[in-house]
Design a protein around this motif. Structure first.
Motif, PDB file in Angstrom:
ATOM      1  N   LEU A 111       0.835  -1.203   0.000  1.00 24.37           N
ATOM      2  CA  LEU A 111       0.000   0.000   0.000  1.00 24.37           C
ATOM      3  C   LEU A 111       0.869   1.251   0.000  1.00 24.37           C
ATOM      4  N   PHE A 112       1.936   1.210   0.762  1.00 26.68           N
ATOM      5  CA  PHE A 112       2.847   2.347   0.807  1.00 26.68           C
ATOM      6  C   PHE A 112       3.456   2.595  -0.572  1.00 26.68           C
ATOM      7  N   GLY A 113       3.911   1.524  -1.215  1.00 21.29           N
ATOM      8  CA  GLY A 113       4.469   1.650  -2.562  1.00 21.29           C
ATOM      9  C   GLY A 113       3.447   2.166  -3.554  1.00 21.29           C
ATOM     10  N   THR A 114       2.199   1.756  -3.382  1.00 21.02           N
ATOM     11  CA  THR A 114       1.120   2.214  -4.258  1.00 21.02           C
ATOM     12  C   THR A 114       0.903   3.715  -4.130  1.00 21.02           C
ATOM     13  N   PHE A 115       0.905   4.208  -2.912  1.00 19.88           N
ATOM     14  CA  PHE A 115       0.707   5.640  -2.701  1.00 19.88           C
ATOM     15  C   PHE A 115       1.871   6.466  -3.251  1.00 19.88           C
ATOM     16  N   VAL A 116       3.066   5.912  -3.182  1.00 19.04           N
ATOM     17  CA  VAL A 116       4.241   6.655  -3.639  1.00 19.04           C
ATOM     18  C   VAL A 116       4.416   6.569  -5.155  1.00 19.04           C
ATOM     19  N   TYR A 117       4.310   5.361  -5.719  1.00 22.64           N
ATOM     20  CA  TYR A 117       4.650   5.143  -7.125  1.00 22.64           C
ATOM     21  C   TYR A 117       3.482   4.680  -8.006  1.00 22.64           C
ATOM     22  N   GLY A 118       2.336   4.365  -7.405  1.00 27.34           N
ATOM     23  CA  GLY A 118       1.195   3.948  -8.210  1.00 27.34           C
ATOM     24  C   GLY A 118       0.855   2.479  -8.041  1.00 27.34           C
ATOM     25  N   PRO A 119      -0.299   2.056  -8.579  1.00 31.00           N
ATOM     26  CA  PRO A 119      -0.796   0.691  -8.388  1.00 31.00           C
ATOM     27  C   PRO A 119       0.135  -0.397  -8.903  1.00 31.00           C
ATOM     28  N   PHE A 120       0.850  -0.135 -10.005  1.00 31.71           N
ATOM     29  CA  PHE A 120       1.725  -1.172 -10.558  1.00 31.71           C
ATOM     30  C   PHE A 120       2.800  -1.572  -9.553  1.00 31.71           C
ATOM     31  N   CYS A 121       3.328  -0.591  -8.841  1.00 30.04           N
ATOM     32  CA  CYS A 121       4.325  -0.873  -7.810  1.00 30.04           C
ATOM     33  C   CYS A 121       3.720  -1.744  -6.714  1.00 30.04           C
ATOM     34  N   GLY A 122       2.508  -1.422  -6.291  1.00 24.55           N
ATOM     35  CA  GLY A 122       1.842  -2.209  -5.257  1.00 24.55           C
ATOM     36  C   GLY A 122       1.607  -3.645  -5.680  1.00 24.55           C
ATOM     37  N   VAL A 123       1.162  -3.839  -6.909  1.00 23.39           N
ATOM     38  CA  VAL A 123       0.915  -5.189  -7.431  1.00 23.39           C
ATOM     39  C   VAL A 123       2.228  -5.973  -7.508  1.00 23.39           C
ATOM     40  N   THR A 124       3.282  -5.308  -7.934  1.00 22.89           N
ATOM     41  CA  THR A 124       4.593  -5.956  -8.017  1.00 22.89           C
ATOM     42  C   THR A 124       5.051  -6.444  -6.650  1.00 22.89           C
ATOM     43  N   ILE A 125       4.872  -5.610  -5.637  1.00 18.76           N
ATOM     44  CA  ILE A 125       5.256  -5.991  -4.275  1.00 18.76           C
ATOM     45  C   ILE A 125       4.425  -7.176  -3.802  1.00 18.76           C
ATOM     46  N   CYS A 126       3.121  -7.159  -4.073  1.00 17.30           N
ATOM     47  CA  CYS A 126       2.248  -8.288  -3.709  1.00 17.30           C
ATOM     48  C   CYS A 126       2.708  -9.574  -4.379  1.00 17.30           C
ATOM     49  N   LEU A 127       3.102  -9.479  -5.647  1.00 23.26           N
ATOM     50  CA  LEU A 127       3.539 -10.664  -6.394  1.00 23.26           C
ATOM     51  C   LEU A 127       4.853 -11.207  -5.844  1.00 23.26           C
TER      52      LEU A 127
END
Length: 208
Positions: free
Chosen positions: A59-75
């Protein structure tokens, strides 16, 4: 010559920003994996359900860099965590699906409404989406696989030991798992925003 110099400077800045984004994503992924192992039992929940806040870095990555970053971290966190489990990847697949349901709506809304109101709407939307999808994910995917290792009756009895009023697995998911997943999301939201205020400007340095 001046145009070429400016272009080179822009390309250098852009490349530096991409490296920083990649490095930060990798760091947040590593933190997420560690947090997956730091799961704790939750009162008023069956013993096989544990709480972790590994969606916090996503979620933190999503807020900073966008949803693609968040999905990448989840994966990444779920792929790495899967090598140390014996749940035939079902837990990690479910965690990935719910994590995406959490960060993608939150990220998309926040990208369009980058203010306090947008942040609140984005965070709550992501948490609710994850909680609701947990019903579908658990009922049609996760639990049918777990039934091969633990009977459906035993799973239901674990819920009924806490609240006898639930009559079937679907009711149990609505009564127990939805509030639990929503709470998990809200905890991540609060922690993400506590960290976001001081750290986001630092992480964004070099992005522009």
């Amino acid at each position: 010559m001046k145009t070429v110099h400016v272009t080179k400077k822009i390309n250098h800045t852009s490349g530096k920003g991409n490296v920083k984004r990649l490095t930060t994503t990798a760091m947040l992924s590593a933190i997420a994996v560690i947090l997956m192992y730091m799961e704790i039992p939750v009162p008023f929940m069956p013993g096989f359900i544990k709480l972790d806040i590994s969606d916090l870095p996503a979620l933190f990555g999503t807020f900073v860099y966008g949803p693609f970053c968040g999905v990448t971290i989840c994966l990444v966190k779920n792929v790495l965590h899967s090598f140390a489990t014996n749940t035939v990847f079902v837990g990690e697949i479910s965690n990935f699906i719910l994590g995406c349901a959490f960060v993608v709506p939150a990220g998309m809304i926040y990208q369009k409404m980058k203010n306090k109101k947008g942040a609140i709407i984005a965070s709550l939307t992501g948490s609710v989406a994850m909680a609701l999808l947990s019903i579908v994910s658990n009922y049609f995917f996760v639990y049918p696989i777990y039934y091969n290792f633990m009977s459906k009756d035993l799973i239901l009895q674990a819920y009924q030991a806490i609240f006898p009023g639930v009559k079937n697995i679907l009711q149990a998911l609505v009564v127990f798992n939805v509030p639990f997943t929503l709470l998990k999301g809200l905890i991540c939201v609060v922690l993400a925003w506590i960290l976001y205020v001081p750290l986001a400007p630092i992480l964004r340095t070099g992005e522009e």
